[in-house]
Design a protein around this motif. Structure first.
Motif, PDB file in Angstrom:
ATOM      1  N   LYS A 199       0.732  -1.318  -0.083  1.00  0.00           N
ATOM      2  CA  LYS A 199       0.064  -0.038   0.030  1.00  0.00           C
ATOM      3  C   LYS A 199       0.934   1.139   0.061  1.00  0.00           C
ATOM      4  CE  LYS A 199      -4.253   0.248   0.596  1.00  0.00           C
ATOM      5  NZ  LYS A 199      -5.081   0.335  -0.602  1.00  0.00           N
ATOM      6  N   GLU A 200       2.229   1.171   0.671  1.00  0.00           N
ATOM      7  CA  GLU A 200       2.944   2.306   0.573  1.00  0.00           C
ATOM      8  C   GLU A 200       3.587   2.513  -0.901  1.00  0.00           C
ATOM      9  OE1 GLU A 200       7.216   3.743   2.662  1.00  0.00           O
ATOM     10  OE2 GLU A 200       5.972   2.486   3.759  1.00  0.00           O
ATOM     11  N   LEU A 201       3.634   1.361  -1.608  1.00  0.00           N
ATOM     12  CA  LEU A 201       4.215   1.668  -3.083  1.00  0.00           C
ATOM     13  C   LEU A 201       3.064   1.881  -3.827  1.00  0.00           C
ATOM     14  CD1 LEU A 201       6.524  -1.829  -2.889  1.00  0.00           C
ATOM     15  CD2 LEU A 201       7.520   0.671  -3.146  1.00  0.00           C
ATOM     16  N   TYR A 202       1.792   1.526  -3.655  1.00  0.00           N
ATOM     17  CA  TYR A 202       0.800   1.418  -4.744  1.00  0.00           C
ATOM     18  C   TYR A 202      -0.445   1.861  -3.796  1.00  0.00           C
ATOM     19  CZ  TYR A 202       3.397  -0.325  -8.502  1.00  0.00           C
ATOM     20  OH  TYR A 202       4.492  -0.682  -9.434  1.00  0.00           O
ATOM     21  N   PRO A 203      -0.447   3.338  -3.252  1.00  0.00           N
ATOM     22  CA  PRO A 203      -1.525   3.843  -2.493  1.00  0.00           C
ATOM     23  C   PRO A 203      -3.129   3.239  -2.913  1.00  0.00           C
ATOM     24  CG  PRO A 203      -0.009   5.368  -2.552  1.00  0.00           C
ATOM     25  CD  PRO A 203       0.173   4.475  -3.670  1.00  0.00           C
TER      26      PRO A 203
ATOM     27  N   PRO B  73      -0.394 -18.444  -5.480  1.00  0.00           N
ATOM     28  CA  PRO B  73      -0.088 -19.881  -5.527  1.00  0.00           C
ATOM     29  C   PRO B  73      -0.178 -20.277  -3.907  1.00  0.00           C
ATOM     30  CG  PRO B  73       1.908 -18.873  -5.955  1.00  0.00           C
ATOM     31  CD  PRO B  73       0.964 -17.719  -5.701  1.00  0.00           C
ATOM     32  N   VAL B  74      -0.334 -19.442  -2.966  1.00  0.00           N
ATOM     33  CA  VAL B  74       0.156 -19.924  -1.413  1.00  0.00           C
ATOM     34  C   VAL B  74      -1.122 -20.091  -0.875  1.00  0.00           C
ATOM     35  CG1 VAL B  74       1.477 -19.051   0.511  1.00  0.00           C
ATOM     36  CG2 VAL B  74       2.386 -18.439  -1.801  1.00  0.00           C
ATOM     37  N   GLY B  75      -2.302 -18.911  -0.778  1.00  0.00           N
ATOM     38  CA  GLY B  75      -3.449 -19.193  -0.088  1.00  0.00           C
ATOM     39  C   GLY B  75      -3.034 -19.017   1.454  1.00  0.00           C
ATOM     40  N   GLY B  76      -3.794 -19.615   2.430  1.00  0.00           N
ATOM     41  CA  GLY B  76      -3.532 -19.582   3.965  1.00  0.00           C
ATOM     42  C   GLY B  76      -3.780 -18.324   4.370  1.00  0.00           C
ATOM     43  N   ASP B  77      -3.144 -17.525   5.332  1.00  0.00           N
ATOM     44  CA  ASP B  77      -3.530 -16.407   6.059  1.00  0.00           C
ATOM     45  C   ASP B  77      -3.305 -15.141   5.118  1.00  0.00           C
ATOM     46  OD1 ASP B  77      -0.968 -16.427   6.185  1.00  0.00           O
ATOM     47  OD2 ASP B  77      -0.977 -16.405   8.504  1.00  0.00           O
ATOM     48  N   ARG B  78      -2.658 -15.379   3.923  1.00  0.00           N
ATOM     49  CA  ARG B  78      -2.376 -14.056   3.321  1.00  0.00           C
ATOM     50  C   ARG B  78      -3.403 -13.487   2.420  1.00  0.00           C
ATOM     51  NH1 ARG B  78       3.668 -15.141   0.288  1.00  0.00           N
ATOM     52  NH2 ARG B  78       4.516 -16.242   2.110  1.00  0.00           N
TER      53      ARG B  78
ATOM     54  N   THR C 237      -6.673  -9.344  -0.852  1.00  0.00           N
ATOM     55  CA  THR C 237      -7.809  -8.362  -1.276  1.00  0.00           C
ATOM     56  C   THR C 237      -7.664  -7.126  -0.896  1.00  0.00           C
ATOM     57  OG1 THR C 237      -9.107  -8.875   0.768  1.00  0.00           O
ATOM     58  CG2 THR C 237      -9.464 -10.617  -0.951  1.00  0.00           C
ATOM     59  N   ARG C 238      -7.136  -6.668   0.118  1.00  0.00           N
ATOM     60  CA  ARG C 238      -6.952  -5.577   0.672  1.00  0.00           C
ATOM     61  C   ARG C 238      -5.763  -4.568  -0.084  1.00  0.00           C
ATOM     62  NH1 ARG C 238      -7.079  -7.636   6.868  1.00  0.00           N
ATOM     63  NH2 ARG C 238      -9.487  -7.499   7.192  1.00  0.00           N
ATOM     64  N   VAL C 239      -4.968  -5.206  -0.930  1.00  0.00           N
ATOM     65  CA  VAL C 239      -4.023  -4.633  -1.601  1.00  0.00           C
ATOM     66  C   VAL C 239      -4.556  -4.099  -3.087  1.00  0.00           C
ATOM     67  CG1 VAL C 239      -2.203  -5.320  -0.185  1.00  0.00           C
ATOM     68  CG2 VAL C 239      -2.723  -6.323  -2.268  1.00  0.00           C
ATOM     69  N   LEU C 240      -5.571  -4.836  -3.463  1.00  0.00           N
ATOM     70  CA  LEU C 240      -6.071  -4.648  -4.657  1.00  0.00           C
ATOM     71  C   LEU C 240      -6.653  -3.201  -4.882  1.00  0.00           C
ATOM     72  CD1 LEU C 240      -7.979  -8.120  -5.243  1.00  0.00           C
ATOM     73  CD2 LEU C 240      -6.067  -7.043  -6.639  1.00  0.00           C
ATOM     74  N   ALA C 241      -6.632  -2.835  -6.254  1.00  0.00           N
ATOM     75  CA  ALA C 241      -7.296  -1.587  -6.455  1.00  0.00           C
ATOM     76  C   ALA C 241      -8.609  -1.773  -6.914  1.00  0.00           C
ATOM     77  CB  ALA C 241      -6.448  -0.739  -7.739  1.00  0.00           C
ATOM     78  N   PRO C 242      -9.612  -0.630  -6.751  1.00  0.00           N
ATOM     79  CA  PRO C 242     -10.889  -0.890  -7.413  1.00  0.00           C
ATOM     80  C   PRO C 242     -11.086  -1.715  -8.883  1.00  0.00           C
ATOM     81  CG  PRO C 242     -10.722   1.211  -6.477  1.00  0.00           C
ATOM     82  CD  PRO C 242      -9.377   0.629  -6.417  1.00  0.00           C
ATOM     83  N   PHE C 243     -11.751  -2.575  -9.130  1.00  0.00           N
ATOM     84  CA  PHE C 243     -11.784  -3.525 -10.302  1.00  0.00           C
ATOM     85  C   PHE C 243     -10.912  -4.490 -10.309  1.00  0.00           C
ATOM     86  CE2 PHE C 243     -14.205   0.464 -10.987  1.00  0.00           C
ATOM     87  CZ  PHE C 243     -15.506  -0.078 -11.185  1.00  0.00           C
ATOM     88  N   GLY C 244      -9.730  -4.638  -9.334  1.00  0.00           N
ATOM     89  CA  GLY C 244      -8.789  -5.459  -9.318  1.00  0.00           C
ATOM     90  C   GLY C 244      -9.181  -7.036  -9.149  1.00  0.00           C
ATOM     91  N   ARG C 245      -8.031  -7.926  -9.452  1.00  0.00           N
ATOM     92  CA  ARG C 245      -8.516  -9.234  -9.598  1.00  0.00           C
ATOM     93  C   ARG C 245      -7.257 -10.005  -8.881  1.00  0.00           C
ATOM     94  NH1 ARG C 245      -9.554 -10.161 -16.060  1.00  0.00           N
ATOM     95  NH2 ARG C 245     -10.308 -12.449 -15.259  1.00  0.00           N
TER      96      ARG C 245
ATOM     97  N   LEU D  39     -17.803  -4.261  -2.140  1.00  0.00           N
ATOM     98  CA  LEU D  39     -17.525  -2.983  -1.853  1.00  0.00           C
ATOM     99  C   LEU D  39     -16.434  -2.226  -2.830  1.00  0.00           C
ATOM    100  CD1 LEU D  39     -17.513  -3.413   2.224  1.00  0.00           C
ATOM    101  CD2 LEU D  39     -19.284  -2.236   0.642  1.00  0.00           C
ATOM    102  N   LYS D  40     -15.678  -3.145  -3.201  1.00  0.00           N
ATOM    103  CA  LYS D  40     -14.616  -2.644  -3.753  1.00  0.00           C
ATOM    104  C   LYS D  40     -14.530  -3.004  -5.365  1.00  0.00           C
ATOM    105  CE  LYS D  40     -10.314  -2.617  -2.504  1.00  0.00           C
ATOM    106  NZ  LYS D  40      -8.944  -2.709  -1.911  1.00  0.00           N
ATOM    107  N   ASN D  41     -15.716  -3.566  -5.840  1.00  0.00           N
ATOM    108  CA  ASN D  41     -15.738  -4.205  -7.156  1.00  0.00           C
ATOM    109  C   ASN D  41     -14.458  -4.833  -7.851  1.00  0.00           C
ATOM    110  OD1 ASN D  41     -18.025  -2.961  -8.314  1.00  0.00           O
ATOM    111  ND2 ASN D  41     -17.254  -1.061  -7.652  1.00  0.00           N
ATOM    112  N   ILE D  42     -14.162  -5.814  -6.679  1.00  0.00           N
ATOM    113  CA  ILE D  42     -13.052  -6.683  -7.119  1.00  0.00           C
ATOM    114  C   ILE D  42     -13.779  -8.212  -7.046  1.00  0.00           C
ATOM    115  CG2 ILE D  42     -11.401  -5.201  -5.756  1.00  0.00           C
ATOM    116  CD1 ILE D  42     -11.396  -7.150  -3.376  1.00  0.00           C
ATOM    117  N   SER D  43     -12.497  -9.022  -8.019  1.00  0.00           N
ATOM    118  CA  SER D  43     -13.112 -10.328  -8.075  1.00  0.00           C
ATOM    119  C   SER D  43     -11.860 -11.108  -7.972  1.00  0.00           C
ATOM    120  CB  SER D  43     -13.313 -10.729  -9.613  1.00  0.00           C
ATOM    121  OG  SER D  43     -12.073 -10.281 -10.498  1.00  0.00           O
TER     122      SER D  43
END
Length: 323
Positions: free
Chosen positions: A198-202, A211-216, A221-229, A250-254
């Motif tokens: 988020k600091e790099l891409y506000p 490919p990892v899953g788990g607790d990440r 989802t929180r680092v995606l921009a609106p309409f991000g995937r 809420l963020k139009n993400i998928s």
């Protein structure tokens, strides 16, 4: 011929070196003398009976390899002496293997057979994720989890070749150095990756490759921009996450599933079409995998175990004939 065989589903330590019959190619197939075989995460899962594709025991392990065609079946588009890579799904941890034409691709002279053996599954999965599923465009941004691993590093290279900005997520400084050497735009640590990204891409990134899953997963989802995937490729952390779908709303993400193997089984022409699409990148050396380690055939258990330790930086190979 010598081969690595799975006779019990008790993990990589129990794979066995066996003498098995040399296969013969049928119509539209080739017999390949294996130079190098790539070691992939599905092999680890198959030794435990945890992969979605099941094979009757005992079976010869190995999903991909590169080598020289020594015999072409009737109607094959390949000829004896051709340098090729192939994705037969099983049987590549052996001195010889048979692959169907649609599972086999030509290797240009500019590419070593060692590098070619590390390309097929990872490079074509990365292409499927970015070009076909995400339809990513130059100038967009992507965060890649597991960026130093075989699949992650291939995706970093593919994204850069396509003109994307890449944030590689890694767990150690050694892995960070590997990803920097690949040319990633930014490298951040897995611990605290959300805040670093988020600091790099506000405003967020266009894609997350996971490919990892788990607790990440939730923080992805929180680092995606609106309409991000968010591109889901697997769960190497061992846990299949879930999500409250109001986050998507809420963020139009998928969240998009990326199952290259399933798509390729349904579309046998996919492999050749994809290889043609990335051929210029391959010939230019833009997709050459970083080689973490190369083991002889009789160290297959050790090679597969390296993937289990999650210490791999790049691609693990088995050397058979060599070059």
């Amino acid at each position: 011929m010598r081969a690595i065989r799975v006779a019990t589903l008790t993990g990589p330590d129990d794979v066995e070196i066996a003498e098995v019959d040399r296969p013969s190619p049928g119509s539209g197939e080739v017999l390949i003398e294996v130079a190098y075989a790539g070691v992939t995460f599905p092999e680890l899962l198959q030794t435990r009976g945890m992969y979605q594709t099941k094979h009757e025991l005992p079976f010869v392990l190995g999903s991909e390899a590169a080598g020289i065609v020594v015999e072409a079946g009737a109607g094959s588009r390949f000829s004896s002496g051709d340098r090729v890579a192939a994705i037969p799904g099983k049987g590549s941890f052996a001195e010889f293997m048979v692959a169907a034409d649609e599972q086999t691709v030509p290797v240009p002279d500019e590419v070593s057979l060692a590098h070619a053996a590390g390309m097929p599954m990872n490079v074509l999965t990365a292409d499927f994720a970015l070009r076909l599923r995400a339809q990513a465009q130059a100038g967009q941004s992507i965060l890649v989890h597991g960026a130093a691993g075989g699949l992650g590093s291939a995706t970093v290279q593919m994204a850069l070749a396509m003109g994307l900005e890449v944030i590689g997520v890694v767990s150690t400084e050694d892995k960070a150095e590997t990803v920097r050497d690949l040319g990633a735009t930014h490298v951040v640590m897995a611990e605290g990756f959300k805040d670093a990204a988020k600091e790099l891409y506000p405003n967020g990134v266009d894609y997350v490759f996971d490919p990892v899953g788990g607790d990440r997963f939730t923080d992805s989802t929180r680092v995606l921009a609106p309409f991000g995937r968010l591109l889901v490729l697997g769960f190497s952390a061992g846990e299949i996450p879930s999500i409250k779908v109001n986050r998507l709303l809420l963020k139009n993400i998928s969240v998009d599933g990326v199952a290259w193997g399933a798509a390729a089984r349904e579309r046998p022409d996919y492999i050749a079409e994809q290889w043609d699409a990335v051929a210029d990148y391959v010939a230019a050396g833009k997709l050459n995998p970083a080689i973490h380690a190369t083991h002889p055939l009789d160290e297959a258990a050790k090679a597969i175990g390296e993937l289990d330790s999650r210490s791999v930086r790049g691609k693990v190979l088995l050397e058979l004939k060599g070059e």
